[in-house]
Write an enzyme that holds these catalytic residues in place. Sequence first.
Site, PDB file in Angstrom:
ATOM      1  N   HIS A  90       0.689  -1.254  -0.068  1.00 57.15           N
ATOM      2  CA  HIS A  90      -0.156   0.304  -0.219  1.00 57.15           C
ATOM      3  C   HIS A  90       0.907   0.982   0.109  1.00 57.15           C
ATOM      4  CE1 HIS A  90      -4.134  -1.023   1.324  1.00 57.15           C
ATOM      5  NE2 HIS A  90      -3.675  -2.130   0.177  1.00 57.15           N
ATOM      6  N   HIS A 113      -2.195 -12.655  -2.255  1.00 58.64           N
ATOM      7  CA  HIS A 113      -3.257 -13.027  -1.830  1.00 58.64           C
ATOM      8  C   HIS A 113      -2.697 -14.377  -1.009  1.00 58.64           C
ATOM      9  CE1 HIS A 113      -6.234  -9.821  -2.902  1.00 58.64           C
ATOM     10  NE2 HIS A 113      -5.513  -9.820  -2.352  1.00 58.64           N
TER      11      HIS A 113
END
Length: 746
Positions: A114, A277
């Site tokens: 992020h 993920h």
Amino acid sequence: MSSDTSSSRPPQPDSGTASKSESENPAIPSPKPKAHAPLTNRDWWPDQVDVSSLHPHSPLSNPLGDDFDYAAEFAKLDVEALKADMISLMTTSQDWWPADYGHYGGLFIRMSWHAAGTYRIHDGRGGAGQGMQRFAPLNSWPDNASLDKARRLLWPIKKKYGNKISWADLITYAGNVALESMGFKTFGFGFGREDVWEPEEILWGEEEEWLGTDKRYSGERELAQPYGATTMGLIYVNPEGPEGKPDPIAAAIDIRETFGRMAMNDEETAALIVGGHSFGKTHGAGDADLVGPEPEAAPIEQQGLGWKSSYGTGSGKDAITSGLEVVWTPTPTKWDNSFLETLYGYEWELTKSPAGAWQFTAKDGAGAGTIPDPFGGAGRAPTMLVTDISLRESPIYADITRRWLDHPEELADAFAKAWYKLLHRDMGPISRYLGPWVAEPQLWQDPVPAVDHELVDDNDVAALKKKVLDSGLSIPQLVKTAWSAAASYRNTDKRGGANGGRLRLQPQRSWEVNEPSELDKVLPVLEKIQQDFNASASGGKKISLADLIVLAGSAAVEKAAKDAGYEISVHFAPGRTDASQESTDVESFAVLEPRADGFRNYIRPGEKAPLEQLLIERAYLLGVTGPEMTVLVGGLRALGANHGSSKHGVFTDRPGALTNDFFVNLLDMGTEWKASETAENVYEGRDRASGALKWTATANDLVFGSNSVLRGLVEVYAQDDAHGKFVEDFVAAWVKVMNSDRFDLK
């Protein structure tokens, strides 16, 4: 296993919580701007150009002082000891924020992702390069919920190693270490990100509320430039689907658009999602209404931590971050191919998390108990985000991910390279990287060859200047060519510039702003001078075309100053090399093409934004200050360096001489300005007494007399005693732009 209708496009129910992102974005209440009476000049006059935007990160805000040398401090760092300490940190769970599965790896991967993932290709803003995640608004973005805890977990490491490691590097490196600590072989890592000490004003969107989308789209979901994300306050996309509607196919369209704007192709996009993920989980244990305000709005006693939850213990098994409660694999702290094995191993049905967020669960109870609980509870059923199902449902991503299902080694290679690109995309050329783990140069780094010859000396420079000035090329031609080469530089992501000589290559050779027909006249002449010198020079000396383009422009500036009655030498530092077309990614470079360049009085046809705002933006991207912008515009007008040899703003009767006439005549009260009745974006300056036409101009010119801050700068250079200062300041600013990408000189 092929998918059946249960995992195709589901019915479109009402959005449960539209406030989510890829992959941990809150369903919790998002911050809203508080209304207040006008407090600043910007509140009163929002349409005025903001010259202060050209002066970010004042040295007065830097506690380390002007003499601090991060590269020198970093050289003292024991990187192996740092890595060992960070690996230990990963598995040392803290009671105040317990680690899922006893490992903070997933949290740190998300933090690094992020930080870097704010990068956007259209203006080069964002990225991890300055540690901006520490400051507002990023520290309080809905998508960054709980990353305040990740950074706080890193504080003992930062405290121990001090100024040898920047926050920007530490935040980014943490994700790399996390991957390695869980068995993944990364492609490498480059340090070298220097901290800033205050936030920077960046237009992340025009929406008046976080998580809004209404101001960034037009037509058939056309995302405006320069935005990279689909939603205000999110890094990429809403993981529940567009505007919270759980449609994997529609989500795939958003994924492709927003990851593309982060410089990722389809394979890199799929690799990042699958790889990222493969670790950790999302958090949506309970009612999102029980989560408190973000860090910037939190009570002072929380000391910079936000999102305090009153649900259960507020952390660990009770944590609420995104409202989604997904564990992707049965091995959330180990690298393997289980994400794809799970994605393709089950059929999926649409369900809701405990917080009411849309997600998918393995159909008919399949796989129940196969997913471990992060804190030792009962096993869980397999779950996926809407955007994970996109990788299976979208034909584009399915072709890629099905191949990786059978060839996990290809996935590992693709993820390693895409992750490396993600973390380093905003750092510019590889020469800016520090440390022992820097990978070999990549095409996306815009590589240039190393210098492999002796450089020209002062005598050579003098001889080359004479040849250039005797070549028949005009001062405007030489100045415009050098400016075209150097002014492609973007200080945001350190791309472009004169080094590499890419002005002679595609796509820059064909950019309208660079006047290709003029380049066809100028470049062959300079190439002949280069070839003749290199063929005759002794001692292995050579000059690159990249160097000669800059030298020729500087020679023209010296000649123009002399013609105006001022002798000055323009500093020249050889050392640029010429890149090849093969080492130039045409598609990647295309985003550097200016939509406008007020320094050359150029605007792309059809551009509707105010010219003066675009001038400020171009100056910002170049990294020049308000005074530098002012003196450059005035000087370039005097030199006749306008696009297409336009006369707009050329307020002088002796063009080609480096005079301060632009400033003197702009402030002449004998001239009255009015918008032209016949030409768009043009103003006419007429004699107040006779009405005779004296000059024409654009807003790029007149803003220097209209804006009070810029007018104050213009007045300095219009004074009777200012000509010498003007020439010296112009030359200093010129050299700065010519050397913008010469990181070897800094």
